[in-house]
Motif scaffolding. Structure first.
Motif, PDB file in Angstrom:
ATOM      1  N   TRP A 139     -58.487  13.841  66.173  1.00 60.42           N
ATOM      2  CA  TRP A 139     -57.784  14.967  65.504  1.00 60.42           C
ATOM      3  C   TRP A 139     -56.917  15.316  66.637  1.00 60.42           C
ATOM      4  O   TRP A 139     -55.573  15.878  66.067  1.00 60.42           O
ATOM      5  N   GLN A 140     -56.972  15.001  67.733  1.00 53.80           N
ATOM      6  CA  GLN A 140     -55.911  15.379  68.842  1.00 53.80           C
ATOM      7  C   GLN A 140     -54.612  14.386  68.554  1.00 53.80           C
ATOM      8  O   GLN A 140     -53.502  14.777  68.722  1.00 53.80           O
ATOM      9  N   LEU A 141     -55.040  13.108  68.316  1.00 59.52           N
ATOM     10  CA  LEU A 141     -53.911  12.064  67.836  1.00 59.52           C
ATOM     11  C   LEU A 141     -53.171  12.401  66.714  1.00 59.52           C
ATOM     12  O   LEU A 141     -52.054  12.053  66.293  1.00 59.52           O
ATOM     13  N   LEU A 142     -53.748  13.499  65.632  1.00 54.29           N
ATOM     14  CA  LEU A 142     -53.193  13.790  64.615  1.00 54.29           C
ATOM     15  C   LEU A 142     -52.305  14.946  64.801  1.00 54.29           C
ATOM     16  O   LEU A 142     -51.887  15.607  63.645  1.00 54.29           O
ATOM     17  N   GLY A 297     -57.799   4.460  54.622  1.00 52.83           N
ATOM     18  CA  GLY A 297     -58.338   5.088  55.829  1.00 52.83           C
ATOM     19  C   GLY A 297     -57.583   6.465  56.237  1.00 52.83           C
ATOM     20  O   GLY A 297     -56.973   6.982  55.395  1.00 52.83           O
ATOM     21  N   ILE A 298     -57.703   6.701  57.632  1.00 55.21           N
ATOM     22  CA  ILE A 298     -57.108   7.956  58.307  1.00 55.21           C
ATOM     23  C   ILE A 298     -55.493   7.777  57.801  1.00 55.21           C
ATOM     24  O   ILE A 298     -54.807   8.990  57.769  1.00 55.21           O
ATOM     25  N   SER A 299     -54.844   6.902  58.098  1.00 59.73           N
ATOM     26  CA  SER A 299     -53.342   6.932  58.059  1.00 59.73           C
ATOM     27  C   SER A 299     -52.919   7.300  56.777  1.00 59.73           C
ATOM     28  O   SER A 299     -52.034   8.109  56.619  1.00 59.73           O
ATOM     29  N   GLU A 300     -53.453   6.547  55.627  1.00 65.96           N
ATOM     30  CA  GLU A 300     -52.973   7.042  54.222  1.00 65.96           C
ATOM     31  C   GLU A 300     -53.262   8.306  53.717  1.00 65.96           C
ATOM     32  O   GLU A 300     -52.845   8.810  52.934  1.00 65.96           O
ATOM     33  N   THR A 301     -54.883   8.465  54.186  1.00 69.29           N
ATOM     34  CA  THR A 301     -55.263   9.883  53.636  1.00 69.29           C
ATOM     35  C   THR A 301     -54.416  11.026  54.348  1.00 69.29           C
ATOM     36  O   THR A 301     -54.149  12.122  53.580  1.00 69.29           O
ATOM     37  N   ARG A 302     -53.923  10.910  55.429  1.00 70.30           N
ATOM     38  CA  ARG A 302     -53.098  12.002  56.218  1.00 70.30           C
ATOM     39  C   ARG A 302     -51.858  12.096  55.271  1.00 70.30           C
ATOM     40  O   ARG A 302     -51.422  13.178  55.133  1.00 70.30           O
ATOM     41  N   LYS A 303     -51.247  10.951  55.049  1.00 71.45           N
ATOM     42  CA  LYS A 303     -50.115  11.000  54.319  1.00 71.45           C
ATOM     43  C   LYS A 303     -50.246  11.591  52.906  1.00 71.45           C
ATOM     44  O   LYS A 303     -49.436  12.404  52.512  1.00 71.45           O
ATOM     45  N   ILE A 304     -51.218  11.204  52.204  1.00 75.62           N
ATOM     46  CA  ILE A 304     -51.502  11.761  51.031  1.00 75.62           C
ATOM     47  C   ILE A 304     -51.621  13.441  50.949  1.00 75.62           C
ATOM     48  O   ILE A 304     -50.958  14.273  50.418  1.00 75.62           O
ATOM     49  N   ALA A 328     -64.591  10.264  59.681  1.00 78.76           N
ATOM     50  CA  ALA A 328     -63.248  10.311  59.277  1.00 78.76           C
ATOM     51  C   ALA A 328     -62.591  11.365  58.921  1.00 78.76           C
ATOM     52  O   ALA A 328     -61.433  11.681  59.067  1.00 78.76           O
ATOM     53  N   SER A 329     -63.401  11.725  57.754  1.00 78.85           N
ATOM     54  CA  SER A 329     -62.694  12.730  56.705  1.00 78.85           C
ATOM     55  C   SER A 329     -62.550  13.916  57.315  1.00 78.85           C
ATOM     56  O   SER A 329     -61.701  14.778  57.407  1.00 78.85           O
ATOM     57  N   LEU A 330     -63.753  14.429  58.254  1.00 78.64           N
ATOM     58  CA  LEU A 330     -63.597  15.410  59.122  1.00 78.64           C
ATOM     59  C   LEU A 330     -62.425  15.562  60.121  1.00 78.64           C
ATOM     60  O   LEU A 330     -61.939  16.611  60.330  1.00 78.64           O
ATOM     61  N   GLN A 331     -62.213  14.450  60.614  1.00 79.01           N
ATOM     62  CA  GLN A 331     -61.240  14.302  61.705  1.00 79.01           C
ATOM     63  C   GLN A 331     -59.868  14.662  61.204  1.00 79.01           C
ATOM     64  O   GLN A 331     -59.015  15.261  61.813  1.00 79.01           O
ATOM     65  N   VAL A 332     -59.538  14.152  60.110  1.00 80.31           N
ATOM     66  CA  VAL A 332     -58.323  14.570  59.053  1.00 80.31           C
ATOM     67  C   VAL A 332     -58.481  16.034  58.730  1.00 80.31           C
ATOM     68  O   VAL A 332     -57.393  16.505  59.101  1.00 80.31           O
ATOM     69  N   GLY A 333     -59.398  16.580  58.424  1.00 78.62           N
ATOM     70  CA  GLY A 333     -59.748  17.981  58.053  1.00 78.62           C
ATOM     71  C   GLY A 333     -59.498  18.877  59.192  1.00 78.62           C
ATOM     72  O   GLY A 333     -58.763  19.994  59.097  1.00 78.62           O
TER      73      GLY A 333
END
Length: 419
Positions: A139-142, A297-304, A328-333
């Protein structure tokens, strides 16, 4: 008792300087060695109950784990991963976007659930590596944390929903404040209206103990029945109805959307921003549910998620899967403003034979449910530590068995129905 607005005012000083989470960053020793982040090997492991883990190791010895589970299509994804491994060994694991663009765009045929699931496993593992190399959680990288914890819900009822009241009580005792259950068993294209009565009764039962419930239509309910069911449920205010019609029926979903005030969610069978776009443009959903193990993955989910925010649509990741997809879902969240809630497969009906969300973890405490939430994950990478010896032993045994496949529903006339 203080009013809600007063209580909020009392808590406000805590956030007067934003989210505070002081973490020491300790990069991996290989971070200072040129070339150490090149991909040395990629492996995949099918493990029960039905998960496909991806392991990527760098030249510098950093191991990243991802998940490319595609329920019922395990062997197809494994074949795709073998092809991906041949292509990306030797690439710099830190260049996630470059690898993603190559795997997606450098082929004439692109997208689809099999390739995107393989890419998801790779992408999640690369983010895990990058976080571990730099010594920070993903999440720091996001962009950093926008919340201190993510809300989650558990499952009740199974494929053929039953005993939901007792299961809801058990979930409430575990710390959940929200649950999800299948709305119906198999339904005919045009079924008896009375086939919907039990759905309403089950929702009433669950809500009677003070817990909210989402209802998953699961694509089982065709248009003639879906509009009846939505109207019958409306007075009982479910949290949302999920996949009320099969993917691809954008205009039909828009018609249903205009007939109900219940929030409509879908997205587990949409695999890219391009797949999601028509639903956002049609204004026919309230919640998008990308599955991080299918959607790139994380890349496309974050863009969505970012695209959905522009349409005032919330994000509730679909995740009836393993610990890596969940983490991974939590990291995006943690880093996404329009995140609302995440599915959690702990003690889900698919997790049989002694295999569950925490089985392969050595730090299961990070997934403790408190007041319906999971606290911020603070370890580098995904924040999940796995028992690699157990995974390898289980994968060797699971390889001798048929992989998981979904049940087959048939009607009284013998015709196949939607599962």
């Amino acid at each position: 008792m203080a009013s809600p607005s007063h209580r909020d005012a009392l808590r406000e000083p805590r956030y007067s300087r934003g989210i505070q989470r002081a973490l020491a960053c300790t990069p991996h020793p290989s971070a200072s060695i040129a070339g150490s982040t090149r991909i040395a090997r990629l492996e995949s492991f099918y493990v029960r109950p039905r998960w496909l883990f991806v392991r990527i190791e760098t030249e510098g010895g950093v191991v990243g784990w991802g998940e490319g589970t595609l329920e019922g299509h395990t062997e197809a994804v494994q074949g795709s991963l073998a092809d991906v491994a041949r292509r990306i060994v030797g690439w710099d694991a830190m260049n996630i976007e470059d690898i993603y663009a190559y795997l997606y765009r450098h082929r004439f045929y692109r997208g689809g659930e099999v390739l995107m699931s393989a890419m998801s496993g790779v992408d999640i593992a690369l983010w895990d590596i990058k976080g571990k190399v730099l010594g920070v959680p993903v999440w720091q990288l996001l962009g950093g944390a926008v919340r201190e914890r993510c809300e989650v819900y558990g499952w009740i009822g199974g494929d053929r929903p039953a005993d939901v009241l007792e299961q809801a009580r058990a979930r409430k005792a575990q710390g959940f404040t929200k649950v999800k259950m299948n709305a119906t068993e198999a339904l005919g294209w045009l079924d008896s209206p009375h086939a919907l009565d039990e759905t309403v009764r089950r929702l009433e039962e669950v809500k009677s103990i003070g817990i909210d419930a989402g209802l998953d239509f699961h694509g089982r309910v065709h248009k003639p029945m879906a509009k009846q069911l939505a109207r019958a449920l409306e007075p009982h205010r479910p949290l949302f109805i999920e996949e009320p019609l099969l993917p691809g029926h954008v205009n039909e979903l828009k018609d249903l959307y205009n007939k109900t005030t219940i929030p409509i969610a879908l997205g587990e069978r949409l695999f890219t921003r391009q797949d999601v776009r028509p639903y956002l443009e049609a204004g026919c959903i309230d919640i998008i549910q990308p599955d991080i193990a299918h959607a790139g993955g994380i890349s496309e989910t974050r863009k969505i998620a970012t695209m959905a925010e522009a349409y005032d649509v919330g994000v509730a990741p679909h995740c009836p899967l393993g610990p890596l997809a969940f983490a991974a879902s939590l990291q995006v969240g943690f880093a996404t403003p329009n995140f609302v809630i995440c599915e959690m497969s702990w003690q889900m009906h698919y997790n049989t034979g002694g295999f569950d969300l925490l089985t392969y973890m050595t730090n299961p405490e990070v997934f403790a449910v408190r007041d319906g939430h999971i606290d911020l994950l603070t370890a580098p990478g995904l924040g999940v530590e796995l028992d690699e010896a157990l995974i390898r032993a289980e994968a060797a045994e699971a390889a001798t068995l048929p992989p998981w496949s979904n049940p087959v529903f048939r009607g009284p006339d013998g015709a196949v129905r939607e599962w």
